[in-house]
Design an enzyme around this catalytic site. Structure first.
Site, short mmCIF file in Angstrom:
data_model
loop_
_atom_site.label_atom_id
_atom_site.label_comp_id
_atom_site.label_asym_id
_atom_site.label_seq_id
_atom_site.Cartn_x
_atom_site.Cartn_y
_atom_site.Cartn_z
N GLY A 35 0.76 -1.07 -0.08
CA GLY A 35 -0.09 0.01 -0.04
C GLY A 35 0.81 1.24 -0.10
O GLY A 35 2.04 1.06 0.09
N ASP A 90 3.36 -2.11 8.40
CA ASP A 90 2.33 -2.27 7.43
C ASP A 90 1.25 -1.31 7.48
O ASP A 90 0.99 -0.37 8.69
CB ASP A 90 1.79 -3.69 7.42
CG ASP A 90 1.11 -4.03 6.03
OD1 ASP A 90 0.70 -3.38 5.38
OD2 ASP A 90 0.71 -5.41 6.00
N GLU A 112 -0.10 -10.53 4.06
CA GLU A 112 0.07 -9.34 5.08
C GLU A 112 -0.29 -10.17 6.50
O GLU A 112 0.48 -9.76 7.55
CB GLU A 112 -0.60 -8.24 4.93
CG GLU A 112 -0.03 -7.49 3.78
CD GLU A 112 -1.09 -6.30 3.53
OE1 GLU A 112 -0.84 -5.21 2.80
OE2 GLU A 112 -2.31 -6.31 3.78
C1 5RP Z 1 -2.93 -3.70 1.31
C2 5RP Z 1 -3.21 -2.96 2.72
C3 5RP Z 1 -2.85 -1.93 2.73
O1 5RP Z 1 -1.99 -1.79 4.03
C4 5RP Z 1 -4.19 -0.90 2.98
O2 5RP Z 1 -4.88 -1.01 2.02
C5 5RP Z 1 -3.72 0.66 3.39
O3 5RP Z 1 -3.27 1.18 2.22
P1 5RP Z 1 -2.80 2.65 1.85
O4 5RP Z 1 -1.74 2.95 2.94
O5 5RP Z 1 -2.47 2.95 0.47
O6 5RP Z 1 -4.06 3.65 2.34
O7 5RP Z 1 -3.88 -3.63 3.43
O8 5RP Z 1 -3.60 -5.01 1.25
#
Ligand code: 5RP
Length: 235
Positions: A35, A90, A112
């Site tokens: 992400g 993450d 993840e």
């Molecule tokens: C991917 C995820 C990402 O961590 C989540 O969608 C957050 O993304 P972003 O930092 O672009 O808002 O879970 O599977």
């Protein structure tokens, strides 16, 4: 007006990411999240490696993370070689006050969750708009399903009052295919009072590979704001 608000969000994400990277130490084996916010953390780790000549290995949770890590000088390893990790950084889509999460808008939720589950510490990075009182309010739960079982799982989820929607993708016609070769159902459950229970109920359905509910997995959350990053700890 729109450009202004998105620029503070990018700054907030960077602030959260740079605080999280302070938890990384020389010699660590790190889970690399997916992400846009986790991407800032990967880039910041790359800078540290370059400046301090650190030896850090990363286990990427997606092709996106693998590509970024390689571009930023982070050596890649696997869970086969290192089944236990020092730290994972993450992102998240929603975070409640108990640090339960919804993840998976980037479609990388299964890897993840595996990587988070084997990490001694899980640090989540996000901008403050991701903090909510109750998970599931105005947000669906991504669920990775085997393509073979998609219709069967859809039917079962409808019986639990969830409203599933098969995730489509741009760049090709038809459903999004995850890095694991599966599909994603985005399911609207409304407000989720018991995230852990819902996660277990969903995992019980044959064909469900993993859910985007991460209950009790985050140790620390850095929430980026316009000015700084707020640290939340698991109670
Ligand atoms: C991917 C995820 C990402 O961590 C989540 O969608 C957050 O993304 P972003 O930092 O672009 O808002 O879970 O599977």
């Amino acid at each position: 007006m729109k450009a202004k608000s998105s620029s503070w969000i990018e700054k907030a994400k960077k602030k959260a990411a740079s605080e999280a990277v302070k938890h990384v130490k020389d010699g660590y084996i790190v889970g690399l999240g997916s992400g846009s916010t986790a991407a800032y953390a990967i880039k910041e780790m790359g800078r540290k490696i370059l400046q301090k000549k650190w030896q850090i290995l990363g286990v990427p949770t997606s092709y996106q993370a693998m590509q970024l890590a390689t571009e930023n000088g982070i050596k890649i390893t696997t869970l086969q070689e290192y089944p236990q990790l020092d730290l994972t950084i993450d992102g998240a889509d929603q975070i409640d006050e108990k640090l339960n999460l919804i993840k998976g808008m980037g479609g990388a939720l299964t890897r993840e969750k595996i990587v988070a589950s084997v990490s001694k510490q899980v640090v989540i990075v996000a901008d403050e708009s991701k903090l909510v009182k109750t998970l599931g309010m105005n947000h669906s739960v991504p669920i990775e399903v085997l393509p073979f079982a998609t219709s069967a799982v859809t039917l079962r989820i409808r019986k639990t009052k969830g409203k599933p929607c098969l995730r489509e993708t741009s760049g090709k016609v038809g459903p999004l295919v995850t890095d694991n070769g599966n599909f994603i159902l985005d399911v609207d459950f409304g407000p989720i009072d018991a995230p852990r229970r819902l996660d277990s109920q969903l995992k019980y359905i044959p064909g469900v590979v993993e859910t985007g509910i991460f209950a009790g997995m985050a140790d620390i959350v850095y929430l980026g704001t316009k000015y700084n990053a707020q640290k939340l700890r698991k109670r």
